[in-house]
Design an enzyme around this catalytic site. Sequence first.
Site, PDB file in Angstrom:
ATOM      1  N   ASP A  12     -16.656  13.489   3.692  1.00 48.31           N
ATOM      2  CA  ASP A  12     -15.573  12.536   3.433  1.00 48.31           C
ATOM      3  C   ASP A  12     -15.083  12.754   2.006  1.00 48.31           C
ATOM      4  O   ASP A  12     -15.730  13.445   1.219  1.00 48.31           O
ATOM      5  CB  ASP A  12     -16.127  11.098   3.586  1.00 48.31           C
ATOM      6  N   SER A  13     -13.954  12.140   1.676  1.00 46.79           N
ATOM      7  CA  SER A  13     -13.443  12.209   0.310  1.00 46.79           C
ATOM      8  C   SER A  13     -14.392  11.513  -0.673  1.00 46.79           C
ATOM      9  O   SER A  13     -14.373  11.793  -1.859  1.00 46.79           O
ATOM     10  CB  SER A  13     -12.084  11.526   0.247  1.00 46.79           C
ATOM     11  N   CYS A  75     -13.465  11.671   7.278  1.00 51.45           N
ATOM     12  CA  CYS A  75     -12.359  11.059   6.527  1.00 51.45           C
ATOM     13  C   CYS A  75     -11.076  11.161   7.359  1.00 51.45           C
ATOM     14  O   CYS A  75     -10.726  12.244   7.838  1.00 51.45           O
ATOM     15  CB  CYS A  75     -12.212  11.833   5.225  1.00 51.45           C
ATOM     16  N   GLU A 155     -13.659  -0.849  -2.068  1.00 51.76           N
ATOM     17  CA  GLU A 155     -14.541  -0.138  -2.985  1.00 51.76           C
ATOM     18  C   GLU A 155     -14.929  -0.991  -4.180  1.00 51.76           C
ATOM     19  O   GLU A 155     -16.027  -0.897  -4.699  1.00 51.76           O
ATOM     20  CB  GLU A 155     -13.859   1.127  -3.483  1.00 51.76           C
ATOM     21  N   CYS A 187      -9.096   4.382   8.799  1.00 53.82           N
ATOM     22  CA  CYS A 187      -9.631   4.700   7.469  1.00 53.82           C
ATOM     23  C   CYS A 187     -11.116   4.383   7.463  1.00 53.82           C
ATOM     24  O   CYS A 187     -11.544   3.387   8.059  1.00 53.82           O
ATOM     25  CB  CYS A 187      -8.910   3.863   6.406  1.00 53.82           C
ATOM     26  N   HIS A 189     -13.002   3.067   5.371  1.00 57.91           N
ATOM     27  CA  HIS A 189     -13.454   1.824   4.749  1.00 57.91           C
ATOM     28  C   HIS A 189     -13.255   0.584   5.631  1.00 57.91           C
ATOM     29  O   HIS A 189     -13.861  -0.454   5.401  1.00 57.91           O
ATOM     30  CB  HIS A 189     -12.675   1.572   3.456  1.00 57.91           C
TER      31      HIS A 189
END
Length: 271
Positions: A12-13, A75, A155, A187, A189
Amino acid sequence: MATSNQPIGIFDSGIGGLTVANAIRKLLPNEKIIYFGDTAHVPYGDKSASAIQFYSQNIADFLLLKKCKLIVIACNTASAAARKTTAEHIKNISVLNVIDPVVEYAASHFNKTTIGLIGTKGTIHSRVYPNAIKKANKSIQTNSLATPLLAPMIEEGFFNNNISKTIISAYLEKNALKDIEALILGCTHYPLIQKEIEAVYKKKKQKIKILNSADIVAHSVKDALKAQKLLSKTENPKHEFYVSDYTKSFEESTKVFFGDKVKLKEVNLWK
Ligand code: DGL
């Protein structure tokens, strides 16, 4: 030839892809995971497709060196920009991504309806989801909305509070997401705010199905390993977690995304 006791590579990023890794370890507890978070380049949401393709190839090479039997691009933004180039680059093992399984799920579970999609600017502007859904099922219309505030908000630990509630409902009230029957959380998150998203629709008495890609992707990893006779029987596998730039704050945040705090090791592929 890959063998069943080799690990699964997930990248993932940053550390958000740990939501996908978490869903995979829950469904497949015997699989050893090697995770790579490109924290030196996060966020991918605003990067060019060519930069993301370059990073993804380098990361996939690293996972191959680690003897992974299958790679998951965890991601959404990297899946949108680099799923084809990475799969072409890594020829001898399967490279799965987080978009295709969700598209297949949506195309086979819905009909003659409108589905909403939220994600980073990179994911939304690529139009990969709506194009692929239309190709798989012409009767489904996908309405997309870029929601770039959500990933940094999560985050920074802003979820399940009044600030996150306000931002989430401001996005969900937009015209682009009117009259949808399902909403794709496009996404890494967003599983963390799934309950808050559901609460917005519940309050409006609007029935809506939330498609959480982490769970759908975990099932597609299981199917792929089964089809290739690569399901592992290892007991208590020791997962490994790498990042391209170590900070204590990334390590602290792993608990939020993975359920357990994990030790991150720095390996900078670009130094
Ligand atoms: N992992 C990214 C995604 O799923 C979100 C964070 C970023 O922009 O890098 O789209």
